[in-house]
Design an enzyme around this catalytic site. Structure first.
Site, PDB file in Angstrom:
ATOM      1  N   CYS A 144       0.886  -1.181   0.000  1.00  0.00           N
ATOM      2  CA  CYS A 144       0.000   0.000   0.000  1.00  0.00           C
ATOM      3  C   CYS A 144       0.913   1.217   0.000  1.00  0.00           C
ATOM      4  CB  CYS A 144      -0.878  -0.006   1.246  1.00  0.00           C
ATOM      5  SG  CYS A 144      -1.993  -1.409   1.315  1.00  0.00           S
ATOM      6  N   ALA A 145       1.374   1.610  -1.175  1.00  0.00           N
ATOM      7  CA  ALA A 145       2.613   2.390  -1.229  1.00  0.00           C
ATOM      8  C   ALA A 145       2.476   3.905  -1.368  1.00  0.00           C
ATOM      9  CB  ALA A 145       3.461   1.864  -2.371  1.00  0.00           C
ATOM     10  N   PRO A 163       1.781   7.827  -0.889  1.00  0.00           N
ATOM     11  CA  PRO A 163       2.521   8.555  -1.939  1.00  0.00           C
ATOM     12  C   PRO A 163       3.979   8.137  -2.117  1.00  0.00           C
ATOM     13  CG  PRO A 163       2.392   9.895   0.038  1.00  0.00           C
ATOM     14  CD  PRO A 163       1.600   8.647   0.332  1.00  0.00           C
ATOM     15  N   GLY A 164       4.440   7.118  -1.374  1.00  0.00           N
ATOM     16  CA  GLY A 164       5.784   6.617  -1.630  1.00  0.00           C
ATOM     17  C   GLY A 164       6.812   7.048  -0.593  1.00  0.00           C
ATOM     18  N   LYS A 187       7.494   5.734   2.250  1.00  0.00           N
ATOM     19  CA  LYS A 187       8.251   4.578   2.743  1.00  0.00           C
ATOM     20  C   LYS A 187       8.909   3.835   1.583  1.00  0.00           C
ATOM     21  CE  LYS A 187       5.407   4.228   6.867  1.00  0.00           C
ATOM     22  NZ  LYS A 187       4.326   5.151   6.438  1.00  0.00           N
ATOM     23  N   ASP A 214      -0.389   0.323  -5.421  1.00  0.00           N
ATOM     24  CA  ASP A 214      -1.478   1.073  -4.783  1.00  0.00           C
ATOM     25  C   ASP A 214      -2.744   0.853  -5.617  1.00  0.00           C
ATOM     26  OD1 ASP A 214      -1.428   3.309  -2.392  1.00  0.00           O
ATOM     27  OD2 ASP A 214      -3.146   3.535  -3.736  1.00  0.00           O
ATOM     28  N   ASP A 254      -5.332  -4.025  -6.589  1.00  0.00           N
ATOM     29  CA  ASP A 254      -5.883  -4.211  -5.248  1.00  0.00           C
ATOM     30  C   ASP A 254      -5.031  -5.281  -4.575  1.00  0.00           C
ATOM     31  OD1 ASP A 254      -7.246  -5.109  -3.055  1.00  0.00           O
ATOM     32  OD2 ASP A 254      -9.216  -5.102  -4.006  1.00  0.00           O
ATOM     33  N   ASP A 256       1.809  -1.209   5.054  1.00  0.00           N
ATOM     34  CA  ASP A 256       1.503   0.065   5.726  1.00  0.00           C
ATOM     35  C   ASP A 256       0.024   0.303   5.418  1.00  0.00           C
ATOM     36  OD1 ASP A 256       2.105   2.453   7.114  1.00  0.00           O
ATOM     37  OD2 ASP A 256       2.338   3.526   5.219  1.00  0.00           O
ATOM     38  N   CYS A 267      -1.046   4.440  11.063  1.00  0.00           N
ATOM     39  CA  CYS A 267      -0.859   5.741  11.727  1.00  0.00           C
ATOM     40  C   CYS A 267      -2.139   6.051  12.507  1.00  0.00           C
ATOM     41  CB  CYS A 267      -0.517   6.827  10.723  1.00  0.00           C
ATOM     42  SG  CYS A 267      -1.707   6.998   9.396  1.00  0.00           S
TER      43      CYS A 267
HETATM   44  C1  LIG Z   1      -1.365   4.594   4.796  1.00  0.00           C
HETATM   45  S1  LIG Z   1      -1.456   4.907   3.105  1.00  0.00           S
HETATM   46  C2  LIG Z   1       0.151   4.428   2.581  1.00  0.00           C
HETATM   47  C3  LIG Z   1       1.217   5.454   2.833  1.00  0.00           C
HETATM   48  C4  LIG Z   1       2.547   5.048   2.209  1.00  0.00           C
HETATM   49  N1  LIG Z   1       2.955   3.728   2.621  1.00  0.00           N
HETATM   50  C5  LIG Z   1       3.629   6.044   2.547  1.00  0.00           C
HETATM   51  O1  LIG Z   1       4.336   5.880   3.540  1.00  0.00           O
HETATM   52  O2  LIG Z   1       3.765   7.012   1.791  1.00  0.00           O
HETATM   53  C6  LIG Z   1      -2.421   3.594   2.518  1.00  0.00           C
HETATM   54  C7  LIG Z   1      -2.498   3.484   1.018  1.00  0.00           C
HETATM   55  O3  LIG Z   1      -3.157   2.243   0.742  1.00  0.00           O
HETATM   56  C8  LIG Z   1      -3.859   2.372  -0.459  1.00  0.00           C
HETATM   57  N2  LIG Z   1      -4.843   1.250  -0.489  1.00  0.00           N
HETATM   58  C9  LIG Z   1      -6.026   1.148   0.144  1.00  0.00           C
HETATM   59  N3  LIG Z   1      -6.586  -0.045  -0.097  1.00  0.00           N
HETATM   60  C10 LIG Z   1      -5.721  -0.724  -0.893  1.00  0.00           C
HETATM   61  C11 LIG Z   1      -5.733  -2.014  -1.491  1.00  0.00           C
HETATM   62  N4  LIG Z   1      -6.756  -2.846  -1.313  1.00  0.00           N
HETATM   63  N5  LIG Z   1      -4.685  -2.365  -2.269  1.00  0.00           N
HETATM   64  C12 LIG Z   1      -3.643  -1.527  -2.464  1.00  0.00           C
HETATM   65  N6  LIG Z   1      -3.594  -0.291  -1.927  1.00  0.00           N
HETATM   66  C13 LIG Z   1      -4.603   0.104  -1.147  1.00  0.00           C
HETATM   67  C14 LIG Z   1      -4.440   3.761  -0.382  1.00  0.00           C
HETATM   68  O4  LIG Z   1      -4.728   4.241  -1.676  1.00  0.00           O
HETATM   69  C15 LIG Z   1      -3.310   4.548   0.307  1.00  0.00           C
HETATM   70  O5  LIG Z   1      -2.524   5.184  -0.651  1.00  0.00           O
END
Ligand SMILES: C[S@@+](CC[C@H](N)C(=O)[O-])C[C@H]1O[C@@H](n2cnc3c(N)ncnc32)[C@H](O)[C@@H]1O
Length: 451
Positions: free
Chosen positions: A248-249, A251-252, A254, A272, A298, A330, A380
């Site tokens: 779940c990357a 905006p990147g 991490k 993502d 997904d 994440d 978070c």
């Molecule tokens: C907590 S944020 C991630 C922040 C990121 N790891 C960072 O440190 O910049 C969660 C992310 O999960 C994505 N997301 C939600 N459900 C998802 C899924 N089923 N598969 C992949 N990504 C998903 C969201 O779009 C969001 O960008």
């Protein structure tokens, strides 16, 4: 009391934070579990205030500690109106620069007759060191000229109408700081209003935070990033040559750290679900010089359970089970750890909606991980259900994984209230008001897949 005492509205059900979901309690083998209420009061108060320092992670793919420190120091030399901040490298966390807030205990702030009103979201950003951009301004008294000094107040209860032109006395307003006007009323409101640009340059902030943006150094040299997020990736400990997935990357923030620790050697996949966020992720990775294979998918559906998956990992999902040395989950969460939060209007159903998704993602994460590999789960948020509750569920469901304590454990113990043992509670990392690191509310847990 400058800040509110809790970001939640009067009839908020605090059991959503300290309790488990009903189906989680049933899984605790009938064991009587008490909620972690003892931690709540202090945490709520703490959530409303800003962290005591700002941290910047140096991107060593493009810069280094000395050069970035120099650029930051130069910026403050040229722009500070009062004292320059104390800036230093964190003694324990590599490549992390700390800018300490100015102590404000007991400090009295002058207030100006002229004032502006901002919404609660904008106020939170200001308390973390942002200037005020045009869309954040709700009200500005008539007669404000460019360069006028103004006091800045937050309309926490969402009562102020956009374009308000008098001194605002209708509902409680919270003093945030003082600033200098750069855009006037006619530029902010009405048909010809501008939609971007700094409307008020912030000069002094109630939190003692120094105004700072990433524009003070070239793009990709560093990142304003909270310490627990940095520690999450240090716990994952990606190394050159590894095969790693960030599920779940966007905006990147991490992902770019993982690429940096891998020195761009090996395979790093970032996923993502949302197309717009994937674009954002690509931009950030480009800017940071991070070599990443990015896919929109997904992550609950990226596993190929057939036994004949011959695809190259770089081609993207679906992936065969046991493909990755390191997996970062994440997870999407209720984001209740954000600081400062002056008001939070998230509904009960929204808060409850994350655990089922987190479990599905976790299930995929376990299957994607190689035996001997490391999986880090992070959020978070502060709720028991999304943090310790998820870990307790995972340990019961997947006998092939075990919890490990990160070697750099600067977070506190987890909350009680689940079936986790004392040792397990000590192994997870919870960041709250009692830690030496005063950052955001955050949680992570590190697992190893048994061989
Ligand atoms: C907590 S944020 C991630 C922040 C990121 N790891 C960072 O440190 O910049 C969660 C992310 O999960 C994505 N997301 C939600 N459900 C998802 C899924 N089923 N598969 C992949 N990504 C998903 C969201 O779009 C969001 O960008």
């Amino acid at each position: 009391m400058p800040y509110p005492e809790s970001p939640f509205i009067a009839n908020f059900n605090y059991n959503l934070i300290t309790g488990l979901l009903s189906d989680q309690s049933e899984e605790n083998d009938g064991k009587k579990i008490s909620n972690s209420n003892e931690n709540l009061g202090k945490t709520l108060n703490w959530l409303c205030s800003a962290p005591l320092s700002t941290s910047i992670r140096v991107n060593t793919l493009k810069s280094n500690n000395e050069d970035l420190m120099e650029l930051i120091r130069d910026h403050f030399k040229k722009n500070s109106i009062g004292n320059s901040p104390t800036i230093y490298l964190h003694p324990l966390i590599s490549n992390t620069i700390i800018i300490e807030n100015e102590p404000v205990d007991g400090k009295t702030f002058n207030t100006y007759e002229k004032e502006i009103i901002v919404d609660a979201q904008c106020a939170s950003a200001v308390l973390r060191g942002a200037h005020i951009y045009a869309p954040g301004v709700l009200g500005m008294v008539s007669g404000c000229q460019v360069n006028d000094n103004v006091s800045i107040y937050a309309d926490i209860w969402k009562k102020c109408k956009r374009g308000f032109h008098k001194v605002y006395n209708e509902s409680p307003k919270v003093f945030i700081g003082n600033g200098r006007v750069l855009l006037q009323r006619h530029q902010l409101f009405g048909e010809k209003a501008v939609t971007n640009g700094i409307a008020v340059e912030v000069k002094e902030i109630l939190s003692g935070c120094y105004p700072i943006g990433e524009d003070i150094f070239p793009a990709g040299y560093g990142l304003l990033q909270n310490l627990p997020s940095i520690l999450t990736i240090l716990a994952l400990s990606p190394a050159p040559g590894d095969t790693v997935i960030d599920m779940c990357a966007s905006p990147g923030n991490k992902t770019t750290h993982i690429a940096e620790l891998m020195k761009n050697e090996g395979i790093l996949v970032a996923i993502d679900k949302t197309p717009r966020k994937v674009e954002q992720l690509k931009r950030r990775c480009d800017e940071f010089g991070a070599k990443v294979s990015i896919f929109q998918a997904d992550s609950t559906k990226i596993l190929d359970l057939s036994s004949n998956n011959m695809r190259n990992v770089r081609e993207g999902p679906p992936f065969a089970s046991e493909t990755f040395d390191k997996v970062l989950l994440d997870a999407p969460c209720s984001v209740l750890g954000k600081r400062p939060q002056l008001i939070n209007r998230m509904s009960e159903n929204e808060i409850k909606s994350f655990v089922p998704l987190q479990r599905k993602l976790f299930e995929t994460a376990v299957q994607l991980l190689k035996p001997g590999g490391t999986l880090v789960y992070s959020t978070c948020t502060i709720t028991l259900a999304e943090n310790e509750g998820l870990v307790a569920w995972a340990l019961r469901k997947f006998s092939q994984i075990e919890l490990i304590k990160p070697s750099l454990s600067l977070g506190g113990n987890g909350w009680s209230g689940t079936s986790l043992t004392t040792e397990e509670i000590d192994s997870v990392q919870r960041f709250g008001p009692d830690q030496t690191i005063d950052s955001v509310g955050f949680f992570f847990a590190c697992f190893r897949k048994k061989i």
